[in-house]
Each structure stands twice: as structure tokens, then as C-alpha cells.
Design a protein around this motif. Structure first.
Motif, mmCIF file in Angstrom:
data_model
loop_
_atom_site.group_PDB
_atom_site.id
_atom_site.type_symbol
_atom_site.label_atom_id
_atom_site.label_comp_id
_atom_site.label_asym_id
_atom_site.label_seq_id
_atom_site.Cartn_x
_atom_site.Cartn_y
_atom_site.Cartn_z
ATOM 1 N N ASP A 92 9.534 61.599 -97.826
ATOM 2 C CA ASP A 92 10.558 61.157 -96.883
ATOM 3 C C ASP A 92 11.777 62.078 -96.966
ATOM 4 O O ASP A 92 12.529 62.050 -97.947
ATOM 5 C CB ASP A 92 10.961 59.715 -97.188
ATOM 6 C CG ASP A 92 11.817 59.096 -96.099
ATOM 7 O OD1 ASP A 92 12.421 59.852 -95.306
ATOM 8 O OD2 ASP A 92 11.879 57.853 -96.037
ATOM 9 N N LYS B 219 15.250 60.906 -97.923
ATOM 10 C CA LYS B 219 15.512 60.479 -99.299
ATOM 11 C C LYS B 219 15.620 61.649 -100.267
ATOM 12 O O LYS B 219 15.635 61.462 -101.482
ATOM 13 C CB LYS B 219 14.412 59.522 -99.769
ATOM 14 C CG LYS B 219 14.374 58.217 -98.983
ATOM 15 C CD LYS B 219 13.271 57.303 -99.483
ATOM 16 C CE LYS B 219 13.256 55.989 -98.696
ATOM 17 N NZ LYS B 219 12.145 55.099 -99.140
ATOM 18 N N TYR C 174 5.772 62.049 -106.142
ATOM 19 C CA TYR C 174 6.024 62.711 -104.857
ATOM 20 C C TYR C 174 7.147 62.047 -104.084
ATOM 21 O O TYR C 174 7.545 60.906 -104.365
ATOM 22 C CB TYR C 174 4.756 62.675 -103.993
ATOM 23 C CG TYR C 174 4.378 61.302 -103.483
ATOM 24 C CD1 TYR C 174 4.737 60.887 -102.197
ATOM 25 C CD2 TYR C 174 3.670 60.405 -104.273
ATOM 26 C CE1 TYR C 174 4.383 59.634 -101.713
ATOM 27 C CE2 TYR C 174 3.316 59.153 -103.815
ATOM 28 C CZ TYR C 174 3.668 58.771 -102.533
ATOM 29 O OH TYR C 174 3.321 57.522 -102.062
ATOM 30 N N ASN C 175 7.649 62.790 -103.087
ATOM 31 C CA ASN C 175 8.517 62.241 -102.059
ATOM 32 C C ASN C 175 8.105 62.848 -100.721
ATOM 33 O O ASN C 175 8.107 64.068 -100.551
ATOM 34 C CB ASN C 175 9.987 62.567 -102.321
ATOM 35 C CG ASN C 175 10.864 62.132 -101.152
ATOM 36 O OD1 ASN C 175 10.659 61.046 -100.593
ATOM 37 N ND2 ASN C 175 11.818 62.966 -100.771
#
Length: 696
Positions: free
Chosen positions: A68, A71, A65-66
Motif C-alpha cells: 500500500d 502507508k 511486505y507492504n
């Protein structure tokens, strides 16, 4: 942070008998499992995944996952490389591998007492396969969206699982929504087929569903979107493809009851007029009568879309929350099993409507994944009398019961006598969902309904979370009335201040989550940018729930209400839920709703709507008592500036108070925006007329 020890005072505990058979039997065991779920998620969820069938196994990390936005794109992936079919896991696995074919899947209880049906897992599997073949015969294929607009009947479950079986994506629209709302959702999800029913009764009120469906399809056409296939179930009208109005035949789903002679619908109400357009409309019975009861499942990738469910929020266009296959299945199965401590001999009843996420996760997917026996209820808690729910509990020997605080407060108004007419000795666990439960309602639920022997699981979660994220476990978690207590496995909450800084220890602010769990939503259908903006841009690196939260000195989490339902009075952040709870503790008040009204000095003032118990009126002396009670419970800063008598509150058809509308009333602003989800719009004008300062 989970505390080392649970508090010893002002808490309630599950019984020793409950602990003997519980999946999680102590607070220490909860802490062990929680630590494992956070520190070794691949191992924790991997063990759970072994209980399900996978056509192909996943490779790599269990979760990637991300969170942010700074990013890159927000994403969550669970069990990449795995393939399965949820329909197979909920039905074929239970019938063939677990040998549960003769176990009751659903006791259907109709609007009228005496209207009933029993459906086994084998019958449900056969029905789903038949209807899946019907969908395929109408050209529905993997990835297509299908809109379902149906009452609380077994065929609603059949329709949604038939979609799942062939890899189609269901978009269920609550049967209380307007034609405009249905149109909007059909167009946004670009559905290729609509499934509906002729109509249904809610108490004495007829909902002519087919008329609304036809209006919605016409609105779609007027806006340039053509949907030319509508399958209609004859729930009330006679089983024939015409509109003649002879008395209704036995209400039967041919898949479930073709050979059974038990009637399902009493002829106590008039049969609705059913419009029929032979160019568009298809009859459920005729289509399923000759369909095969075998259908090979479509094997789906772990991140293939499973369903879309729309959530409106307080403003703006409804958001199509998208859930995917593998993670949602695992999470709903696990939360159901552990939060309700499901045991093989349980009879479980969730009173929600399948048109909402609670019905998706905790009527259909979670219970069926565990081979559970559930009650499926079409009616109202007060029809034909206020003892209906407790009568049903005794009738089916319900052991696990899950309902909304709204329903509890409604029934509290009538006292304990209607409850005590029935034994309720089968009950073991009580649950609440939908909003924070005020302590007075919690105590009534615990003392009167559960007779002080049933723990209450006060669950916090959202359409977006897919399943419970903050919740007690019945045998393990010491309960504080009104608190959602601690995070479920795999969930890491945090509380942030306005600057995005994490608060340690006791504190109040924005509730966020630091990492995903398997069942979290993946996107807003057709609008990933909106997904990122709504949930991730305010505090990069966190999923933002939109709810305020308080953590006490013992580490317990208390939901304080939506952030837009929190007030800043003279620099002090106040929770509307907290003020409402203080008002409802007064013996004269049945229900309360608090909103902010602009104030030239304090910033915001408290404007309170109170619904009094039957036979009472709002006098100056009672108003003074209520203000004093709030001062005593919270402090002088929380003293209400305005208290308005509210014979009724503006609520959605699911029972949620529309505080956005109340804010408009408090400020005498007549532009209310979209109020199509209001159950009774006449309440609004009455509140405007009675408004504090009206005519000044």
C-alpha cells in the motif's frame, strides 16, 4: 475464492494413471494445500525450504511486505537472515547430496539436426566452477552486474550460474535484440563485463552476434559509458584467437567436452567473419582451459540481487526487473515441480529462449533445482521442416513439453500430418506460456499433439511474477480450454473495477494480487519510484498486473489481454483476445490480431488483422462470414468494423504480436516509436499499404 466443487461439464481431466503418481492428485488436495499456503504461509513455505541448503537460517516471519503506497515504501522481504547460494543448490546439492552427478542435466539440440551434446550434472558443476574462476580472474565480484548476450547453448547456462556462484548479478539480453537494445541495457544496469558468442544460425539465417556486440559497445562509448572487457565464445568459428577464416574446428566447450570426440556443429553453413579487438576481447576457450574446476560459492543474503531482466511493456524505456535470491529459488523450484508434476524419470522440454523470463525460470532455475533432465534447443520449430519439434520429442522421449500458443498456431497451419509422422507416446503433460491460448489452438494441441491423454497447463505469469501465478495442476485441476483456471499456492488474486472495488463472483475487470509470493520482483533496478508507480499506485494495496481478467460462474480465471488491449465500444468493455479467438475459429484464419480505432460515436471501433491459411484470399464473402462469426460468438456489439488481410503480423523476436504498432497502422500514424525488437520490419510497410481505407 476457490469453488467448493469443480464443474462437471465442459471440462477436461488428467488421466487416472497420471493421478496415481502426481504430487497433487485431486482438486480437493489442491484446495487443502492452497488454504494452507494462504492461512499458514510460514509453515507451508518453511516445509519446502527444508529441501534446500542454507548457510544460515532465517529469523522472524517468512514473508514481510507492504503493498500500500499510502502507508509507505513498497517492499517485499523473504526469509530475512537466511543465506545460501543458488548455484550450490542447483549443482553441488544434486551432485554430492542427491547423488545425481551422472544424471543428464541437458540434452543440447542444435539448429542443424544431428548437432547435439549431452551434459551431466557433474560436468555442468565443473564447467560453472571453471567459468566462475574466470570471472573472478577478470575482477568480477559480488554485486557486480554482468551482461550476457548469447545464443541457446549450454555455455549460456554456464555463464549465468557462474555469475550466481560468485554473487554477481546477471543481466541476460535476448540474442535477437539489436545493438541499440543491448547498449541500452548494458548502460542502465552499469555492467562491468559482456559475455557473447561469435554468432549462431536460426534456420538458414546467420546472426552475427559479435558484430552486434561490438556495435553495442561502441554505442556505449559514444554515450560516455566504457565497458572494456568482452568474453567471446567461439560457437561457429575456429577455436583460436585470430580472425583467419579456415573451416571451423569441432565445436567444443572445453569444460564440457574437452575429452569427447563428438562434433557439435555441422559445417552446413558459412563461418562468420569475427571481428577481434585485442584491447577488449577475450577468448572463452583460452580463459577456461587452465581454470580450476573447484570454486567455493559466495554465500548470499536472502534478499541479495540475483538477476536483472528487462521488460519493455508497450511504451517507455525498458524496465530492469530485479529478482532476489531465496524467494525466487523456492518459487521457481516449487512451481516447476507441481505445475509440470515433475517426476525423476521425466525428460522436460521448454522451447523458450533463456533471454526471456520463461527460459530463466523454466529452463535453468526451476528444472535444475529439481534435478531434472531438460532439452535445450537452439533451432526453430519449422527448420529444416515443420516436423522438427515432434522429431525431437521422440528422439529424447520428452514427457513434459512447454511452448507458446504462437508456435502451436504456426504449426496448426500445416495440419496434423507432420505431427502424426512421429509417435509422441512419451508425452504426459503439455504446457502453454506467453499469452492466452485460444480454444481452437487448445483443442488442436490436446487432440492432435497429445492425443487426448495429456492435460494442458495453461500458465499465466509475467517477468515480474518470477513464476506461475494462475495455472492448472495437471492431475488436480479440471481444465477449461483457454482458461488459466486457479491461483498457484500463496497467490491471492482479485478482480477490480475502474473504481478499485473488488468484484465478487462472475465479473470482468483488472487482475490484481492482494499479497506477495516468494518469487515476486522486488523493484525496478535503479528506479524504485517507477516500480511503485507502474505496479502499485493505480490501486493502493494491490499489485496491478496490467492485464484484464474475467472470472466465470465456476470461479475460473480467464486472461482477457493487456488492459491497453481492451476496447470500450459504446460503453461495453471488450477483450481483444476474445474477438481474436472468435476469428481464429474460422477454418480460413490462421492468426488474428485486433486493435481499437477511434470512432466518433462508439468511442472505439474494432480493427481486425487476419492472416489466412495458405492459398486463401480475403474476399467480400469471407469478410462477411468472419463478421457473422464474431457476432455469433460474442454478440453484435463485437462486430468488426474493419478486417484487413495481413500476410504477416509485426512480432517481436520472441513471437509476441506488437499491437502497439498495429494500432498505429489502423490509424495511419507513421510515428511507430521503438520497433528495434521487431523480427521482420518489412511486414509493417506492407500492412500500411494494405490498410483499410488506404488512399481515401
Amino acid at each position: 475464492m476457490i469453488p467448493d466443487k469443480a464443474p462437471k461439464e465442459d471440462v477436461f481431466h488428467g488421466s487416472e494413471d497420471l493421478k496415481k503418481e502426481a504430487h497433487v492428485s485431486s482438486f480437493d488436495r489442491y484446495k487443502e494445500l492452497y488454504a494452507s499456503s494462504i492461512e499458514r504461509p510460514d509453515e507451508f513455505w518453511g516445509d519446502i525450504a527444508k529441501d534446500f541448503f542454507w548457510k544460515t537460517k532465517h529469523t522472524g516471519p517468512f514473508l514481510e511486505y507492504n503493498f500500500d503506497v499510502t502507508k509507505g515504501e513498497i517492499f517485499v522481504k523473504c526469509m530475512e537472515g537466511a543465506s545460501t547460494n543458488i548455484s550450490y543448490n542447483l549443482l553441488d546439492r544434486n551432485v554430492h547430496e542427491r547423488k545425481l552427478g551422472d544424471r543428464v542435466a541437458f540434452y543440447w539440440e542444435g539448429n542443424e539436426p544431428g548437432d547435439e551434446l549431452t551434459v551431466t550434472y557433474r560436468e555442468l558443476l565443473q564447467s560453472v566452477c571453471r567459468f566462475a574462476n574466470v570471472l573472478k580472474s577478470q575482477g568480477v565480484k559480488k554485486g557486480d552486474r554482468v551482461s550476457i548476450y548469447m545464443p541457446m547453448v549450454v555455455e549460456l547456462v554456464v555463464a549465468m550460474l557462474a555469475c550466481v556462484r560468485i554473487g554477481a548479478v546477471h543481466s541476460i539480453v535476448f540474442a535477437g535484440f539489436s545493438a541499440e537494445s543491448l547498449c541500452e541495457r548494458i548502460m542502465d544496469s552499469e555492467c562491468s563485463l559482456l559475455i557473447t558468442a561469435d554468432g549462431f544460425y536460426r534456420g538458414d539465417k546467420l546472426i552475427n552476434l559479435k558484430v552486434l556486440a561490438d556495435e553495442a559497445l561502441q554505442k556505449c562509448r559514444d554515450k560516455g559509458f566504457l565497458l572494456d572487457k568482452c568474453i567471446m565464445l567461439r560457437h561457429l568459428s575456429k577455436e583460436a584467437e585470430d580472425t583467419s577464416q579456415s573451416p571451423p574446428a569441432k565445436r567444443a566447450c572445453p569444460d564440457l567436452q574437452q575429452e569427447k570426440q563428438t562434433g557439435r556443429i555441422k559445417k552446413a553453413h558459412p563461418v562468420p567473419q569475427v571481428p577481434w579487438n585485442p584491447d577488449v576481447d577475450l577468448c572463452w576457450l583460452s580463459l577456461t582451459r587452465g581454470a580450476s574446476d573447484e570454486c567455493e560459492p559466495e554465500w548470499c543474503e536472502s534478499e541479495d540481487p540475483l538477476f536483472i531482466l528487462y521488460t519493455s511493456g508497450s511504451t517507455g524505456k525498458p524496465k530492469g526487473v530485479l529478482h532476489t535470491v531465496a524467494g525466487y529459488m523456492l518459487y521457481t523450484a516449487t512451481t516447476f515441480k507441481l505445475v509440470f508434476d515433475h517426476q525423476p524419470d521425466d525428460v522436460y522440454w521448454c522451447t523458450a529462449d533463456i533471454g526471456w523470463i520463461t527460459g530463466h525460470s523454466y529452463i535453468t532455475y526451476g528444472p535444475l533445482a529439481n534435478g531434472a533432465t531438460s532439452v535445450l534447443f537452439e533451432g526453430l520449430p519449422t527448420y529444416p521442416d515443420v516436423s522438427r519439434m515432434w522429431e525431437i520429442v521422440d528422439k529424447y522421449h520428452v514427457s513434459k513439453f512447454y511452448t507458446a500458443p504462437t508456435a502451436i498456431r504456426l504449426l496448426m497451419k500445416y495440419g496434423s500430418e507432420p505431427v502424426k509422422k512421429f509417435k509422441r507416446d512419451s508425452l504426459k503433460v503439455l504446457g502453454t506460456v506467453g499469452e492466452p491460448i485460444n480454444p481452437e489452438a487448445w483443442h488442436w494441441y490436446y487432440n492432435v499433439v497429445g492425443e487426448r491423454r495429456c492435460p494442458i497447463v495453461d500458465t499465466f505469469w509475467q517477468t515480474e511474477t518470477g513464476g506461475h501465478v494462475l495455472t492448472p495442476l495437471p492431475a488436480a485441476t479440471p481444465m477449461k480450454p483457454g482458461s488459466a483456471t486457479f491461483p498457484f499456492f500463496g497467490v491471492v488474486p482479485a478482480i477490480l473495477n475502474e473504481s478499485g472495488e473488488e468484484l465478487e463472483g462472475p465479473g470482468e475487470g483488472y487482475l490484481v494480487f492482494k499479497q506477495p509470493w516468494p518469487g515476486v520482483m522486488r523493484t525496478v533496478f535503479g528506479n524504485h519510484q517507477r516500480f511503485e508507480t507502474v505496479y502499485f499506485k493505480k490501486f493502493p494495496g494491490y499489485y496491478v498486473t496490467g492485464d484484464g481478467c474475467r472470472r466465470d460462474q465456476d470461479g475460473y480465471y480467464w486472461i482477457t489481454g493487456r488492459i491497453d488491449d481492451m476496447l470500450n465500444v459504446s460503453g461495453h468493455l471488450l477483450s481483444t483476445a476474445e474477438v481474436e479467438s472468435a476469428l481464429v475459429e474460422h477454418e480460413a484464419v490462421a492468426e488474428a490480431a485486433v486493435v481499437g480505432r477511434p470512432h466518433p460515436v462508439k468511442g472505439e471501433s474494432l480493427y481486425c488483422f487476419v492472416t489466412l491459411n495458405d492459398g486463401l484470399t480475403l474476399s467480400r464473402s469471407l469478410e462477411a462470414e468472419l463478421k457473422q462469426q464474431v457476432r455469433e460468438k460474442i454478440g453484435a456489439i463485437a462486430t468488426p468494423d474493419f478486417i484487413q488481410n495481413a500476410p504477416g503480423l509485426p512480432k517481436t523476436r520472441s513471437g509476441k504480436i506488437m499491437r502497439r504498432v498495429l494500432r498505429k497502422i489502423a490509424c495511419d500514424e507513421r510515428d511507430l516509436g521503438d520497433v528495434s525488437t521487431l523480427a521482420d520490419s518489412s511486414v509493417v510497410e506492407q500492412l500500411f499499404t494494405n490498410r483499410c481505407g488506404a488512399g481515401v
